[in-house]
Design a protein around this motif. Structure first.
Motif, mmCIF file in Angstrom:
data_model
loop_
_atom_site.group_PDB
_atom_site.id
_atom_site.type_symbol
_atom_site.label_atom_id
_atom_site.label_comp_id
_atom_site.label_asym_id
_atom_site.label_seq_id
_atom_site.Cartn_x
_atom_site.Cartn_y
_atom_site.Cartn_z
ATOM 1 N N VAL A 80 -25.881 -12.256 -34.035
ATOM 2 C CA VAL A 80 -26.228 -10.983 -33.403
ATOM 3 C C VAL A 80 -27.710 -10.757 -33.677
ATOM 4 O O VAL A 80 -28.111 -10.582 -34.821
ATOM 5 C CB VAL A 80 -25.393 -9.830 -33.980
ATOM 6 C CG1 VAL A 80 -25.796 -8.509 -33.356
ATOM 7 C CG2 VAL A 80 -23.906 -10.103 -33.786
ATOM 8 N N CYS A 125 -21.903 -3.956 -34.086
ATOM 9 C CA CYS A 125 -22.365 -5.328 -34.305
ATOM 10 C C CYS A 125 -23.842 -5.376 -34.683
ATOM 11 O O CYS A 125 -24.256 -6.190 -35.516
ATOM 12 C CB CYS A 125 -22.103 -6.174 -33.064
ATOM 13 S SG CYS A 125 -20.340 -6.433 -32.732
ATOM 14 N N HIS A 126 -24.655 -4.515 -34.063
ATOM 15 C CA HIS A 126 -26.083 -4.435 -34.414
ATOM 16 C C HIS A 126 -26.235 -3.373 -35.501
ATOM 17 O O HIS A 126 -26.725 -2.274 -35.261
ATOM 18 C CB HIS A 126 -26.898 -4.078 -33.174
ATOM 19 C CG HIS A 126 -26.872 -5.129 -32.111
ATOM 20 N ND1 HIS A 126 -27.773 -6.187 -32.075
ATOM 21 C CD2 HIS A 126 -26.054 -5.305 -31.039
ATOM 22 C CE1 HIS A 126 -27.512 -6.952 -31.032
ATOM 23 N NE2 HIS A 126 -26.471 -6.444 -30.382
ATOM 24 N N HIS A 144 -27.203 -8.145 -37.395
ATOM 25 C CA HIS A 144 -25.932 -8.033 -38.119
ATOM 26 C C HIS A 144 -26.206 -8.369 -39.577
ATOM 27 O O HIS A 144 -26.824 -9.390 -39.886
ATOM 28 C CB HIS A 144 -24.896 -8.990 -37.535
ATOM 29 C CG HIS A 144 -23.487 -8.618 -37.886
ATOM 30 N ND1 HIS A 144 -22.780 -7.664 -37.195
ATOM 31 C CD2 HIS A 144 -22.661 -9.064 -38.867
ATOM 32 C CE1 HIS A 144 -21.567 -7.545 -37.723
ATOM 33 N NE2 HIS A 144 -21.478 -8.389 -38.740
#
Length: 456
Positions: free
Chosen positions: A405, A341-342, A350
């Protein structure tokens, strides 16, 4: 003037644990040696680098654009990671008896008509600001929404089902040229610059009490603020035990950060070619992990940061039940890592404009100071109770509880964490994810991950 935080000397800590003061003085560094603005934090020191070579205090970002004394810097301070942090706000309250410009009922306090006549009253009124470093907003739901608000539980008694209070952390106004979205729940746009320029006007109206309907911020002023923000890079530059984060071949610090490429959609896990090795800035410190020198705290600290980077990149767990991720990929369970996600290389945001619901707005995670809102789906009758509707404020049921994110650079200076400040420390943020996704961080991985995140 910049607000000043206490700076812990890395050299002093190194000496205390036996490393010797200035243990990396003779090592080549990859970072600019002139700090433009330093921000002390529990892990060491962060710095700001500006592409112009200086922080121009005449820029509109630092000027009062409304009818109160506030500027953008009031809630986006360089020494607080270009946001604000709870420790600094607490100090401001003590120093000013709650009269600093940040303590303004226009967007702070438990309710807009709260009592601020005495210091005791102000302490109660501004408790969310001091404890959580949040800003207050008034929310309404569009008539076309897929749900209705059926109940609101507000400790202040102010909210109703048609107009309710909501509290959020200010997002950092740094590293904005390397993000896919600016605000916690901003809608799809491929023009971050236009969004920043628009925010110069919107923020002047909401937070600085300017009459932007009849007297909007001039276009050239908006664009000057936008250009300034685009040039701001913020990251940790030194660690209390590891020393300079750009020494020994490492690529930490804001100047190096400014050179890393970013394009919208790069390294998207939904596309072929995704690489989970999102961070490589501490690859040069692998030697410390391989050749452990126990008793040399600087070497041990560098080894921990490197190992934490590898935990972030490669320690796998199961991702499920995340609206904005699992449903988008069409997979109920995805085997991933923190970098799934990161995923922006060496930044950690993101790369695609997606809002994800990992449960941070669920009632059990809400601070007692914050209102809870119950909504009901008009079609299915399903209900949810949340402390923040997130992107769901747009009216789409699937977006409820969804937030961007966030990028991770400069994290150590920006506590508390998540949209509402519920995680007081990096360790608390790790613990949340560990429990939510059943991540195995045993055998020292938890401490290594914290060391890495604190070095970003």
């Amino acid at each position: 003037m910049f607000k000043v935080l206490k700076v812990v000397s890395g050299g002093l800590l190194l000496a205390a644990c036996g490393c010797g003061v200035g243990g990396d003085v003779d090592e080549p560094i990859t970072e600019s040696t002139s700090a433009l603005a330093a921000a002390g934090n529990k892990y060491g020191t962060a710095e700001t680098f500006h592409t112009s070579g200086a922080i121009d205090l005449t820029n509109p970002f630092f000027q009062a654009l409304g009818t109160n004394p506030r500027t953008c810097m009031t809630c986006h301070s360089p020494d607080q990671g270009w946001t604000d942090n709870a420790d600094a706000i607490k100090d401001l309250f003590k120093a000013s008896d709650g009269l600093d410009p940040i303590f303004n009922l226009v967007d702070q306090g438990v309710r807009p008509d709260a009592d601020i006549s005495t210091k005791r009253a102000r302490k109660d009124t501004f408790a969310p600001s001091v404890k959580l470093a949040v800003t207050r907003f008034t929310r309404t739901i569009p008539a076309t929404a897929e749900f209705t608000v059926t109940a609101v539980s507000d400790p202040s008694g102010f909210s109703t089902t048609t107009s309710f209070l909501n509290f959020r952390r200010p997002t950092p106004t740094a590293n904005e040229s390397k993000v896919s979205s600016v605000l916690n729940t901003s809608g799809p746009t491929q023009d971050i610059g236009a969004q920043l320029a628009s925010l110069m006007n919107g923020a002047a109206g909401l937070h600085e009490q300017r009459d932007v309907t009849n007297n909007p911020v001039p276009t050239d002023v908006r664009n000057a603020g936008r250009d300034f923000m685009f040039g701001v890079f913020f990251a940790q530059i030194s660690d209390n035990a590891a020393g300079r984060l750009d020494a020994g071949g490492a690529l930490g610090g804001p100047t190096n950060l400014s050179t890393f490429p970013f394009t919208l959609g790069m390294n998207d896990p939904a596309q072929p070619g995704f690489n989970p090795k999102v961070f490589n800035i501490f690859d040069a410190w692998e030697t410390y992990a391989v050749n452990a020198r126990h008793g040399d705290c600087q070497a041990d600290a560098r080894a921990a940061i490197y190992r934490g980077q590898e935990v972030f990149n490669f320690n796998q767990f199961q991702i499920s039940g995340v609206n904005g991720f699992n449903d988008v990929l069409g997979q109920a369970t995805v085997t991933g890592t923190c970098s799934t996600c990161h995923n922006v290389p060496n930044v950690g945001g993101h790369s695609v404009i997606r809002m994800m619901d990992i449960g941070t707005s669920d009632p059990q995670n809400a601070d007692p100071l914050l209102p809870l809102v119950t909504v009901q789906n008009k079609t299915t009758g399903e209900t949810r109770t949340l402390s923040d509707l997130g992107r769901g404020l747009s009216g789409r049921w699937v977006d409820l509880g969804g937030f961007r994110v966030p990028p991770l650079r400069g994290l150590a200076a920006q506590a508390p964490y998540f949209h509402d400040g519920q995680a007081k420390t990096i360790k608390d943020a790790i613990k949340y994810h560990e429990q939510r996704f059943n991540i195995d961080l045993s055998h020292g991985r938890r401490a290594d991950l914290e060391a890495f995140l604190g070095a970003l």
